[in-house]
Design a protein around this motif. Structure first.
Motif, PDB file in Angstrom:
ATOM      1  N   ARG A   1       0.827  -1.256  -0.104  1.00 61.44           N
ATOM      2  CA  ARG A   1      -0.103   0.054  -0.124  1.00 61.44           C
ATOM      3  C   ARG A   1       1.005   1.241  -0.063  1.00 61.44           C
ATOM      4  O   ARG A   1       0.577   2.102  -0.825  1.00 61.44           O
ATOM      5  CB  ARG A   1      -0.973  -0.066   1.216  1.00 61.44           C
ATOM      6  CG  ARG A   1      -1.627   1.233   1.686  1.00 61.44           C
ATOM      7  CD  ARG A   1      -2.773   1.286   0.649  1.00 61.44           C
ATOM      8  NE  ARG A   1      -3.689   2.565   0.881  1.00 61.44           N
ATOM      9  CZ  ARG A   1      -4.668   3.063   0.250  1.00 61.44           C
ATOM     10  NH1 ARG A   1      -5.077   2.096  -0.630  1.00 61.44           N
ATOM     11  NH2 ARG A   1      -5.493   4.186   0.516  1.00 61.44           N
ATOM     12  N   ASN A   2       1.911   1.172   0.813  1.00 62.32           N
ATOM     13  CA  ASN A   2       2.615   2.596   0.723  1.00 62.32           C
ATOM     14  C   ASN A   2       3.388   2.625  -0.785  1.00 62.32           C
ATOM     15  O   ASN A   2       4.094   3.987  -0.884  1.00 62.32           O
ATOM     16  CB  ASN A   2       3.824   2.242   2.057  1.00 62.32           C
ATOM     17  CG  ASN A   2       3.201   2.198   3.333  1.00 62.32           C
ATOM     18  OD1 ASN A   2       2.182   2.689   3.526  1.00 62.32           O
ATOM     19  ND2 ASN A   2       3.906   1.971   4.242  1.00 62.32           N
ATOM     20  N   LEU A   3       3.622   1.649  -1.218  1.00 63.43           N
ATOM     21  CA  LEU A   3       4.309   1.604  -2.542  1.00 63.43           C
ATOM     22  C   LEU A   3       3.457   1.651  -3.861  1.00 63.43           C
ATOM     23  O   LEU A   3       3.495   1.626  -4.812  1.00 63.43           O
ATOM     24  CB  LEU A   3       4.970   0.408  -2.876  1.00 63.43           C
ATOM     25  CG  LEU A   3       6.357   0.139  -1.990  1.00 63.43           C
ATOM     26  CD1 LEU A   3       7.083  -1.078  -2.216  1.00 63.43           C
ATOM     27  CD2 LEU A   3       7.251   1.483  -2.095  1.00 63.43           C
ATOM     28  N   GLY A   4       1.999   2.016  -3.385  1.00 66.38           N
ATOM     29  CA  GLY A   4       0.925   2.552  -4.484  1.00 66.38           C
ATOM     30  C   GLY A   4       0.202   1.294  -5.032  1.00 66.38           C
ATOM     31  O   GLY A   4      -0.623   1.541  -5.918  1.00 66.38           O
ATOM     32  N   TYR A   5       0.489  -0.196  -4.548  1.00 70.67           N
ATOM     33  CA  TYR A   5      -0.293  -1.211  -4.973  1.00 70.67           C
ATOM     34  C   TYR A   5      -1.758  -1.065  -4.495  1.00 70.67           C
ATOM     35  O   TYR A   5      -2.079  -0.440  -3.425  1.00 70.67           O
ATOM     36  CB  TYR A   5       0.331  -2.523  -4.669  1.00 70.67           C
ATOM     37  CG  TYR A   5       1.664  -2.785  -5.285  1.00 70.67           C
ATOM     38  CD1 TYR A   5       1.635  -3.654  -6.719  1.00 70.67           C
ATOM     39  CD2 TYR A   5       2.781  -2.326  -4.986  1.00 70.67           C
ATOM     40  CE1 TYR A   5       2.455  -3.634  -7.400  1.00 70.67           C
ATOM     41  CE2 TYR A   5       3.837  -2.663  -5.503  1.00 70.67           C
ATOM     42  CZ  TYR A   5       4.030  -3.477  -7.012  1.00 70.67           C
ATOM     43  OH  TYR A   5       5.327  -3.488  -7.414  1.00 70.67           O
ATOM     44  N   LYS A  56      -1.748  16.113 -14.924  1.00 68.53           N
ATOM     45  CA  LYS A  56      -1.084  17.317 -15.354  1.00 68.53           C
ATOM     46  C   LYS A  56      -0.407  18.421 -14.091  1.00 68.53           C
ATOM     47  O   LYS A  56       0.209  19.233 -14.778  1.00 68.53           O
ATOM     48  CB  LYS A  56      -2.289  18.177 -15.927  1.00 68.53           C
ATOM     49  CG  LYS A  56      -2.770  17.633 -17.103  1.00 68.53           C
ATOM     50  CD  LYS A  56      -3.995  18.549 -17.543  1.00 68.53           C
ATOM     51  CE  LYS A  56      -4.385  18.133 -19.158  1.00 68.53           C
ATOM     52  NZ  LYS A  56      -5.560  19.006 -19.454  1.00 68.53           N
ATOM     53  N   SER A  57      -0.561  17.680 -13.030  1.00 68.56           N
ATOM     54  CA  SER A  57      -0.051  18.365 -11.889  1.00 68.56           C
ATOM     55  C   SER A  57       0.417  17.600 -10.719  1.00 68.56           C
ATOM     56  O   SER A  57      -0.248  16.323 -10.715  1.00 68.56           O
ATOM     57  CB  SER A  57      -0.888  19.783 -11.260  1.00 68.56           C
ATOM     58  OG  SER A  57      -2.058  19.203 -11.106  1.00 68.56           O
ATOM     59  N   ARG A  58       1.072  18.070  -9.741  1.00 66.94           N
ATOM     60  CA  ARG A  58       1.513  17.329  -8.615  1.00 66.94           C
ATOM     61  C   ARG A  58       0.161  16.994  -7.778  1.00 66.94           C
ATOM     62  O   ARG A  58      -0.697  17.973  -7.469  1.00 66.94           O
ATOM     63  CB  ARG A  58       2.370  17.960  -7.662  1.00 66.94           C
ATOM     64  CG  ARG A  58       3.721  18.274  -8.545  1.00 66.94           C
ATOM     65  CD  ARG A  58       4.862  18.946  -7.581  1.00 66.94           C
ATOM     66  NE  ARG A  58       5.462  17.804  -6.692  1.00 66.94           N
ATOM     67  CZ  ARG A  58       6.570  18.165  -5.940  1.00 66.94           C
ATOM     68  NH1 ARG A  58       7.343  19.190  -6.337  1.00 66.94           N
ATOM     69  NH2 ARG A  58       6.875  17.196  -5.311  1.00 66.94           N
ATOM     70  N   ILE A  59      -0.324  15.753  -7.442  1.00 64.25           N
ATOM     71  CA  ILE A  59      -1.383  15.176  -6.618  1.00 64.25           C
ATOM     72  C   ILE A  59      -0.954  14.571  -5.388  1.00 64.25           C
ATOM     73  O   ILE A  59      -0.232  13.713  -5.510  1.00 64.25           O
ATOM     74  CB  ILE A  59      -2.272  14.598  -7.460  1.00 64.25           C
ATOM     75  CG1 ILE A  59      -2.726  15.325  -8.839  1.00 64.25           C
ATOM     76  CG2 ILE A  59      -3.386  14.078  -6.721  1.00 64.25           C
ATOM     77  CD1 ILE A  59      -3.423  14.372  -9.587  1.00 64.25           C
ATOM     78  N   ALA A  60      -1.165  15.067  -4.324  1.00 64.71           N
ATOM     79  CA  ALA A  60      -0.917  14.129  -2.977  1.00 64.71           C
ATOM     80  C   ALA A  60      -1.674  13.141  -2.813  1.00 64.71           C
ATOM     81  O   ALA A  60      -3.033  13.223  -3.125  1.00 64.71           O
ATOM     82  CB  ALA A  60      -0.948  15.234  -1.922  1.00 64.71           C
ATOM     83  N   LEU A  61      -1.194  12.024  -2.493  1.00 65.89           N
ATOM     84  CA  LEU A  61      -1.990  10.678  -1.983  1.00 65.89           C
ATOM     85  C   LEU A  61      -1.923  10.485  -0.788  1.00 65.89           C
ATOM     86  O   LEU A  61      -1.070  10.781   0.134  1.00 65.89           O
ATOM     87  CB  LEU A  61      -0.987   9.534  -2.951  1.00 65.89           C
ATOM     88  CG  LEU A  61      -0.915   9.831  -4.528  1.00 65.89           C
ATOM     89  CD1 LEU A  61      -0.198   8.718  -5.030  1.00 65.89           C
ATOM     90  CD2 LEU A  61      -2.275   9.870  -5.067  1.00 65.89           C
ATOM     91  N   ASP A  62      -3.085   9.630  -0.493  1.00 66.16           N
ATOM     92  CA  ASP A  62      -3.119   9.023   0.960  1.00 66.16           C
ATOM     93  C   ASP A  62      -2.604   7.839   1.305  1.00 66.16           C
ATOM     94  O   ASP A  62      -3.008   6.817   1.314  1.00 66.16           O
ATOM     95  CB  ASP A  62      -4.684   8.765   1.127  1.00 66.16           C
ATOM     96  CG  ASP A  62      -5.008   8.421   2.708  1.00 66.16           C
ATOM     97  OD1 ASP A  62      -4.117   8.752   3.501  1.00 66.16           O
ATOM     98  OD2 ASP A  62      -6.057   7.780   2.851  1.00 66.16           O
ATOM     99  N   VAL A  63      -1.017   7.864   1.420  1.00 59.53           N
ATOM    100  CA  VAL A  63      -0.156   6.700   1.683  1.00 59.53           C
ATOM    101  C   VAL A  63       0.770   7.118   2.905  1.00 59.53           C
ATOM    102  O   VAL A  63       1.098   8.423   3.026  1.00 59.53           O
ATOM    103  CB  VAL A  63       0.898   6.605   0.515  1.00 59.53           C
ATOM    104  CG1 VAL A  63      -0.230   5.624  -0.556  1.00 59.53           C
ATOM    105  CG2 VAL A  63       1.330   7.603   0.024  1.00 59.53           C
TER     106      VAL A  63
END
Length: 474
Positions: A281-285, A353-360
């Motif tokens: 999850r921390n690596l985006g899977y 198109k721009s930087r997006i913060a993720l919930d990780v």
């Protein structure tokens, strides 16, 4: 009066042998000369029809010889054109080699020539483009680093992978600076492979396992792990470790660097599926990203059994990975920051198109350090050692960089073929702010031609980037 043979006045053996050779050579030459005079008229009488050029009789064989010569001259002219184009585009990596080709001077003219000699030969090999493969430069001019994009385009046209994608990211801004893609051996104008989530992650999934192991504070880079059997196989018998085992072991770092399946499978089974899922999850899977960019990469290890071992070492097609997420993982490890998908202004819908913060969440500092050092170990003592070296990079560039990465290979179905991965980074030792993230994924025909290894492509890209960014341009 009698004469007696005196062996003391006889010539030495070497001189006698030399004289015999000279005599035989003279005899053969004389025979050849006599034979040519005898049969000269017969050859003229039986000579096939042809035509006269500058007073010389030209036969059909002579015509073919001239054609071959013209073909060689044509290839030389093409090479000169490519050299002139390299100078015109201010490609500093190939400029010295190109000028040398044009003016016929093979001497090194700069102090950097000894270090760059091997890389110049490598990089100029990828600059010639087949005439039957027209170049659409629109997608090249729209990229952040046009010269690097041109380099990638030339390499893809030269090496011709059946399917392939190359992605280069600036880790500081997390912006995509260059990319390239091929389908059915043809270069594409849109990078739709960025978001495609059917590619098996292969051994890149081992990053999840060592991240979970180190984040749980149960393993370090030097922790010994039992090594049973070959590293590239995964049999059930390799997962049965006897009590009081005193056999061969391998460190966690080397198991990752050499992509050894059994040790990583044993680690995954020992720490459990729950911790593996948290690290994944921390690596985006298993995440649904905003706008579906990229598609969801899958990681679903069972709680027990052989399936857990397979997922732990990436020995399964069920674990998938997108190139965008692979680049995001490397960037997160390099910068010790939470995962963030790379972005670009003008390649929507294939990247944000721009930087997006993720919930990780973040890993702890020791985990990021361990992941980085394990990746570096892959270059210095692992599966990428052969190609990411001075064989494909200038010595000056290779010595100035900290290079890390992970390789992986596995058969897949969508598209069908042998998948070959490399994800990694190159960072200046003197100025760590200067760094680049490189992801290369290729799919080869199982029965046919295979292009250059992904690690070699990555090395050439890193080498070119280093020439452009590490040294002052003159």
């Amino acid at each position: 009066m009698k004469y007696y043979y005196d062996p003391q006045n006889r010539l030495p053996y070497k001189k006698r042998l030399r004289n015999r050779c000279i005599a035989i050579a003279i005899f053969v030459a004389a025979c050849a000369l006599i034979g040519s005079c005898i049969f000269k008229n017969d050859e003229k009488a039986t000579q096939p029809r042809g035509f006269v050029v500058n007073g010389n009789y030209l036969t059909a064989e002579s015509k073919e010889s001239i054609k071959d010569t013209l073909r060689v001259d044509s290839s030389i002219i093409d090479s000169l054109k490519e050299a002139h184009r390299a100078i015109k585009l201010k490609d500093t990596l190939t400029e010295s080699a190109a000028k040398s080709l044009i003016i016929g001077d093979a001497r090194a003219t700069t102090e950097a020539a000894p270090e760059a000699s091997n890389s110049a030969a490598i990089d100029t090999a990828g600059t010639s483009i087949p005439e039957n493969d027209p170049v659409d430069s629109v997608h090249i001019k729209n990229q952040k680093d046009v010269f690097l994009a041109q380099k990638i385009d030339n390499m893809l046209r030269r090496f011709k992978p059946m399917y392939g994608v190359v992605l280069v990211v600036d880790p500081k801004s997390n912006e995509i600076i260059a990319w390239g893609e091929t389908k059915d051996y043809k270069v594409q104008n849109e990078p739709d492979f960025f978001v495609k989530n059917t590619f098996p992650a292969a051994s890149l999934a081992k990053t999840i396992t060592i991240a979970a192991a180190m984040d749980a504070n149960r393993y370090s880079l030097n922790t010994p792990v039992p090594m049973l059997g070959a590293s590239h196989t995964l049999y059930k018998r390799q997962l049965r470790v006897p009590e009081n085992y005193h056999g061969t072991t391998i460190s966690l770092a080397d198991a990752y660097a050499k992509s050894a399946n059994p040790p990583l499978a044993l680690i995954g089974m020992e720490i459990g599926a729950k911790r593996l899922r948290e690290a994944a999850r921390n690596l985006g899977y298993n995440m649904n990203f905003p706008g579906g960019i990229p598609g969801k990469s899958s990681y679903a290890p069972p709680d027990t059994g052989y399936g857990l071992a397979e997922a732990s070492c990436g020995f399964t097609e069920a674990t998938t990975l997108t190139p965008l997420l692979a680049a995001a993982q490397v960037r997160s490890i390099l910068t010790k920051k939470p995962l963030e998908i790379p972005w670009a202004e003008n390649i929507a819908p294939y990247a944000p198109k721009s930087r997006i913060a993720l919930d990780v969440k973040k890993f702890n500092e020791n985990t990021y350090y361990g992941l980085r050092m394990a990746m570096i170990r892959s270059i210095t003592n692992g599966t990428a050692r052969k190609q990411i070296s001075t064989r494909n990079m200038a010595r000056k560039n290779f010595a100035a960089l900290d290079i890390g990465g992970k390789t992986g290979s596995l058969d897949g179905q969508d598209p069908h073929g042998r998948y070959e991965w490399f994800m990694g980074f190159a960072q200046s030792k003197e100025n760590p702010d200067k760094a680049v993230v490189v992801v290369v994924m290729q799919v080869h025909d199982l029965q046919g031609y295979r292009s250059q290894p992904a690690t070699q492509v990555a090395a050439m890209i890193m080498n070119y980037w280093a020439h452009q960014n590490l040294w002052p341009q003159k």
